[in-house]
Design a protein around this motif. Structure first.
Motif, PDB file in Angstrom:
ATOM      1  N   TYR A 255       8.025  19.816  -2.808  1.00 18.90           N
ATOM      2  CA  TYR A 255       8.066  18.492  -2.184  1.00 18.90           C
ATOM      3  C   TYR A 255       7.021  18.358  -1.084  1.00 18.90           C
ATOM      4  O   TYR A 255       6.532  17.258  -0.816  1.00 18.90           O
ATOM      5  N   SER A 256       6.639  19.454  -0.436  1.00 21.05           N
ATOM      6  CA  SER A 256       5.666  19.372   0.659  1.00 21.05           C
ATOM      7  C   SER A 256       4.315  18.837   0.191  1.00 21.05           C
ATOM      8  O   SER A 256       3.702  18.002   0.869  1.00 21.05           O
ATOM      9  N   THR A 257       3.840  19.307  -0.957  1.00 19.46           N
ATOM     10  CA  THR A 257       2.572  18.796  -1.479  1.00 19.46           C
ATOM     11  C   THR A 257       2.682  17.314  -1.799  1.00 19.46           C
ATOM     12  O   THR A 257       1.755  16.540  -1.534  1.00 19.46           O
ATOM     13  N   ARG A 258       3.812  16.909  -2.319  1.00 20.91           N
ATOM     14  CA  ARG A 258       3.995  15.484  -2.624  1.00 20.91           C
ATOM     15  C   ARG A 258       3.881  14.646  -1.351  1.00 20.91           C
ATOM     16  O   ARG A 258       3.224  13.608  -1.334  1.00 20.91           O
ATOM     17  N   TRP A 259       4.545  15.086  -0.278  1.00 22.38           N
ATOM     18  CA  TRP A 259       4.448  14.336   0.978  1.00 22.38           C
ATOM     19  C   TRP A 259       3.026  14.363   1.522  1.00 22.38           C
ATOM     20  O   TRP A 259       2.538  13.356   2.044  1.00 22.38           O
ATOM     21  N   ASN A 260       2.352  15.472   1.395  1.00 23.73           N
ATOM     22  CA  ASN A 260       0.973  15.569   1.861  1.00 23.73           C
ATOM     23  C   ASN A 260       0.069  14.578   1.112  1.00 23.73           C
ATOM     24  O   ASN A 260      -0.741  13.875   1.722  1.00 23.73           O
ATOM     25  N   ILE A 261       0.221  14.526  -0.191  1.00 17.87           N
ATOM     26  CA  ILE A 261      -0.573  13.594  -0.999  1.00 17.87           C
ATOM     27  C   ILE A 261      -0.226  12.152  -0.635  1.00 17.87           C
ATOM     28  O   ILE A 261      -1.114  11.309  -0.463  1.00 17.87           O
ATOM     29  N   LEU A 262       1.050  11.855  -0.520  1.00 18.66           N
ATOM     30  CA  LEU A 262       1.485  10.491  -0.217  1.00 18.66           C
ATOM     31  C   LEU A 262       0.945  10.035   1.144  1.00 18.66           C
ATOM     32  O   LEU A 262       0.355   8.958   1.265  1.00 18.66           O
ATOM     33  N   LYS A 263       1.142  10.860   2.167  1.00 22.73           N
ATOM     34  CA  LYS A 263       0.678  10.493   3.502  1.00 22.73           C
ATOM     35  C   LYS A 263      -0.845  10.357   3.531  1.00 22.73           C
ATOM     36  O   LYS A 263      -1.385   9.426   4.136  1.00 22.73           O
ATOM     37  N   GLY A 264      -1.536  11.270   2.848  1.00 21.79           N
ATOM     38  CA  GLY A 264      -2.998  11.205   2.808  1.00 21.79           C
ATOM     39  C   GLY A 264      -3.499   9.976   2.082  1.00 21.79           C
ATOM     40  O   GLY A 264      -4.421   9.301   2.545  1.00 21.79           O
ATOM     41  N   HIS A 265      -2.898   9.676   0.938  1.00 19.25           N
ATOM     42  CA  HIS A 265      -3.323   8.495   0.170  1.00 19.25           C
ATOM     43  C   HIS A 265      -3.109   7.218   0.981  1.00 19.25           C
ATOM     44  O   HIS A 265      -4.006   6.369   1.059  1.00 19.25           O
ATOM     45  N   PHE A 266      -1.942   7.079   1.573  1.00 22.16           N
ATOM     46  CA  PHE A 266      -1.664   5.893   2.386  1.00 22.16           C
ATOM     47  C   PHE A 266      -2.637   5.802   3.560  1.00 22.16           C
ATOM     48  O   PHE A 266      -3.191   4.735   3.835  1.00 22.16           O
ATOM     49  N   SER A 267      -2.886   6.918   4.213  1.00 23.79           N
ATOM     50  CA  SER A 267      -3.782   6.925   5.376  1.00 23.79           C
ATOM     51  C   SER A 267      -5.201   6.507   5.013  1.00 23.79           C
ATOM     52  O   SER A 267      -5.872   5.830   5.798  1.00 23.79           O
ATOM     53  N   ARG A 268      -5.654   6.905   3.844  1.00 23.51           N
ATOM     54  CA  ARG A 268      -7.021   6.562   3.444  1.00 23.51           C
ATOM     55  C   ARG A 268      -7.214   5.077   3.158  1.00 23.51           C
ATOM     56  O   ARG A 268      -8.338   4.578   3.245  1.00 23.51           O
ATOM     57  N   VAL A 269      -6.157   4.359   2.818  1.00 21.85           N
ATOM     58  CA  VAL A 269      -6.312   2.937   2.489  1.00 21.85           C
ATOM     59  C   VAL A 269      -5.985   2.017   3.671  1.00 21.85           C
ATOM     60  O   VAL A 269      -6.100   0.801   3.540  1.00 21.85           O
ATOM     61  N   ILE A 270      -5.601   2.595   4.797  1.00 27.59           N
ATOM     62  CA  ILE A 270      -5.286   1.820   6.005  1.00 27.59           C
ATOM     63  C   ILE A 270      -6.506   1.814   6.921  1.00 27.59           C
ATOM     64  O   ILE A 270      -7.132   2.854   7.125  1.00 27.59           O
TER      65      ILE A 270
ATOM     66  N   LEU B 161       0.829  -1.206   0.000  1.00 33.00           N
ATOM     67  CA  LEU B 161       0.000   0.000   0.000  1.00 33.00           C
ATOM     68  C   LEU B 161       0.867   1.261   0.000  1.00 33.00           C
ATOM     69  O   LEU B 161       0.518   2.258  -0.632  1.00 33.00           O
ATOM     70  N   LEU B 162       1.985   1.199   0.692  1.00 30.14           N
ATOM     71  CA  LEU B 162       2.906   2.339   0.694  1.00 30.14           C
ATOM     72  C   LEU B 162       3.514   2.525  -0.689  1.00 30.14           C
ATOM     73  O   LEU B 162       3.610   3.656  -1.198  1.00 30.14           O
ATOM     74  N   ARG B 163       3.912   1.445  -1.330  1.00 29.76           N
ATOM     75  CA  ARG B 163       4.443   1.537  -2.703  1.00 29.76           C
ATOM     76  C   ARG B 163       3.395   2.119  -3.647  1.00 29.76           C
ATOM     77  O   ARG B 163       3.709   2.938  -4.513  1.00 29.76           O
ATOM     78  N   ALA B 164       2.145   1.694  -3.474  1.00 27.39           N
ATOM     79  CA  ALA B 164       1.060   2.233  -4.301  1.00 27.39           C
ATOM     80  C   ALA B 164       0.882   3.726  -4.056  1.00 27.39           C
ATOM     81  O   ALA B 164       0.598   4.487  -4.998  1.00 27.39           O
ATOM     82  N   ALA B 165       1.046   4.171  -2.824  1.00 25.25           N
ATOM     83  CA  ALA B 165       0.943   5.604  -2.514  1.00 25.25           C
ATOM     84  C   ALA B 165       2.062   6.383  -3.207  1.00 25.25           C
ATOM     85  O   ALA B 165       1.830   7.474  -3.745  1.00 25.25           O
ATOM     86  N   PHE B 166       3.272   5.831  -3.214  1.00 24.97           N
ATOM     87  CA  PHE B 166       4.377   6.485  -3.927  1.00 24.97           C
ATOM     88  C   PHE B 166       4.051   6.582  -5.421  1.00 24.97           C
ATOM     89  O   PHE B 166       4.246   7.631  -6.038  1.00 24.97           O
TER      90      PHE B 166
END
Length: 176
Positions: free
Chosen positions: A74-89, A35-40
């Motif tokens: 880079y901040s928006t990228r981290w925000n999107i990544l963390k948010g996407h991962f969080s939504r699928v957990i 799921l983390l790889r998918a978020a990346f």
């Protein structure tokens, strides 16, 4: 709240450390590695960047990214990544009142460490730090034994020998 300012430079290379909010005894990132790889991948499709090196630990990760020309965000990228991962957990983590008010999950620490890579020596030192991290944290005795690392890619390319990090070739003394 602290007035925290970051610098943003297009086409720059950055070293990042990103932590889970609850680090003690937390295995989430390796348990949910797919799921983390998918978020990346999700982020890279929307906001391209190059991952130079990465290590995923159970409760934190380190990576080096190079951003594209004319892009410093880079901040928006981290925000999107963390948010996407969080939504699928699945939910279940402790959520503080302040996070609840902001409609945030409690998975990630809000902030992350960003360091601008300034030269080749800086790049090499951070690359070594990333790959040594599983040994530093006592997860494995040999760097090659940690599966969630770009180290394997660099061994395949002949950049690192497979024995790097356990035969006296490297000894890191840095803290996290």
């Amino acid at each position: 709240m602290t007035d925290y300012r970051r610098i943003y430079i297009p086409n720059a290379t950055w070293f990042f450390t990103v932590n889970l909010a609850q680090r003690r005894n937390n295995q989430l990132l390796v348990e949910k590695i797919d799921l983390l790889r998918a978020a990346f991948r999700y982020v890279k499709e929307r906001r391209p960047f190059h991952i130079n090196a990465v290590v995923i630990m159970p409760d934190h990760l380190h990576c080096i990214w190079t951003l594209p020309p004319e892009d410093a965000d880079y901040s928006t990228r981290w925000n999107i990544l963390k948010g996407h991962f969080s939504r699928v957990i699945d939910k279940g983590e402790r959520i503080s009142e302040s996070r609840s008010k902001r409609r945030e999950r409690g998975l990630w620490q809000r902030r992350f460490w960003a360091h601008l890579i300034v030269d080749q020596n800086d790049f090499n030192q951070h690359m070594d730090y990333i790959h040594w991290n599983p040994v530093k944290h006592g997860r494995v005795q040999r760097v090659i034994d940690w599966p969630h690392s770009s180290f394997h890619r660099f061994v395949a390319k002949g950049i690192y020998p497979a024995t790097w990090g356990y035969s006296g070739e490297f000894n890191i003394d840095a803290g996290e």
